[in-house]
Design an enzyme around this catalytic site. Structure first.
Site, short mmCIF file in Angstrom:
data_model
loop_
_atom_site.label_atom_id
_atom_site.label_comp_id
_atom_site.label_asym_id
_atom_site.label_seq_id
_atom_site.Cartn_x
_atom_site.Cartn_y
_atom_site.Cartn_z
CB ALA A 66 -0.91 0.00 1.22
N GLY A 111 1.06 -5.36 1.06
CA GLY A 111 0.02 -5.53 0.05
C GLY A 111 0.46 -6.33 -1.16
CD GLU A 114 -3.26 -8.03 2.83
OE1 GLU A 114 -4.32 -8.70 2.78
OE2 GLU A 114 -3.15 -6.96 3.44
CD GLU A 134 0.97 -5.30 6.32
OE1 GLU A 134 0.43 -5.31 5.20
OE2 GLU A 134 1.74 -6.21 6.72
#
Length: 260
Positions: A66, A111, A114, A134
Site C-alpha cells: 500500500a 500488500g 496480500e 505491517e
C-alpha cells in the site's frame, strides 16, 4: 481503456496486468486498486482471455504494498472504507473464473504479498522477497492476509510472518508454500506466460470448476464440500467441452476446448 497506474494488455491468450509505478516500487494507491478491479472485469468478459497474469514494472519490485503516504493520515472510518475496496479486489481475483498467476520479482511485502495470496499460482525469480511487515508501522494487514496466511500455512508460520515482520526470500517462500516455483532471474514473466499458455489448452469450464471447488468447497463442512464438488462435476456433463474432451480421449487426439 486508458489507465494511469497500471498497464493492461493481451499477450497470446493471457491478460497481463502490470503494476506501473516503478519509481515508487509499484506501491498501490486507491487509484491503482480501482484500475485493477476494472481490468479484471475486462479480462473476465473477454472470451479470448484464458488466464490473467500480474507483474510489476521496473527492476526492483513486484509491489511494495500500500501507498503509505496516501493513507498515513486516514481516520479509522476512512481507512475502513478504503480497505473494503482492497477486500473486494482480492475477492474478485479469487472468484473470477479464469486462473490468475502472479509473476513476482524483487520486493513484494505487505500488500504485494496480500495480492499474491489471492492469486491461484505464484511464480518467482530468485530476487523475490515476501513478507507482511505491517507490525513494524503499528498496524496489521487489513485486507484478509491474516486469514489467508493462516489457512494456507498454519498458525505457527502465519504468526511468525505476521509478528516479526521479516522478509522471506524466494527459497523459503517456495518451501513454505507461498509460491509454486522459482525460475532464474529475468525469466519469471516468460515462465508465467508459458504456464498460462499451458492452462489455456485446458477446458475453461473445468478450470473454473476446479477453482471454485478448491476456493469454496474446501472451506465448507467436509460432507457439504463433497456434495458441492459432485454438483460441479455433474454439471460439466452438460457442456460441449466434456463431450469434446472424452471424444478426443477415445479418438486419441488433442481436444479443442471452446469453453461451452
Amino acid at each position: 481503456m486508458d489507465y494511469e497506474f497500471i498497464l493492461y494488455e493481451k499477450i497470446e491468450k493471457s491478460a497481463v496486468i502490470t503494476l506501473n509505478r516503478p519509481k515508487l516500487n509499484n506501491a498501490m494507491n486507491m487509484g491503482m486498486i480501482r484500475e485493477i478491479t476494472s481490468a479484471l472485469g475486462c479480462a473476465e468478459r473477454d472470451p479470448e482471455v484464458r488466464a490473467i497474469i500480474f507483474r510489476g514494472a521496473g527492476q526492483k519490485a513486484f509491489s511494495a504494498g500500500a501507498d503509505i503516504d496516501e493513507m498515513s493520515n486516514d481516520t479509522s472510518l476512512l481507512v475502513r472504507e478504503k480497505t473494503q475496496e482492497w477486500i473486494s479486489m482480492f475477492k474478485k481475483i479469487e472468484s473470477i473464473e479464469k486462473p490468475v498467476i502472479a509473476a513476482v520479482h524483487g520486493y513484494a511485502p505487505a500488500g504485494g504479498t496480500e495480492l499474491t495470496l489471492a492469486c491461484d499460482f505464484v511464480i518467482t525469480d530468485r530476487t523475490a522477497k515476501f513478507g507482511l511487515a505491517e507490525v513494524n508501522i503499528g498496524v496489521i494487514p487489513g485486507a484478509g492476509a491474516t486469514i489467508r496466511l493462516t489457512r494456507w500455512l498454519g498458525r505457527a508460520r502465519a504468526k511468525e510472518i505476521l509478528m516479526t515482520g521479516k522478509l522471506i526470500d524466494a527459497e523459503k517462500a517456495l518451501e513454505w508454500g507461498l509460491s509454486n516455483r522459482i525460475v532464474e532471474n529475468g525469466e519469471v514473466f516468460t515462465e508465467a506466460l508459458a504456464f498460462a499458455n499451458e492452462l489455456a489448452e485446458k477446458s475453461p469450464l473445468s478450470l473454473a470448476a476446479i477453482k471454485r471447488s478448491v476456493n469454496v468447497a474446501s472451506e465448507m463442512d467436509f460432507d457439504k464440500g463433497i456434495q458441492y464438488v459432485l454438483q460441479e462435476f455433474a454439471l460439466l456433463f452438460s457442456s460441449e467441452d466434456q463431450k469434446e474432451g472424452m471424444r478426443a480421449f477415445i479418438e486419441k487426439r488433442k481436444p479443442q476446448f471452446n469453453g461451452r
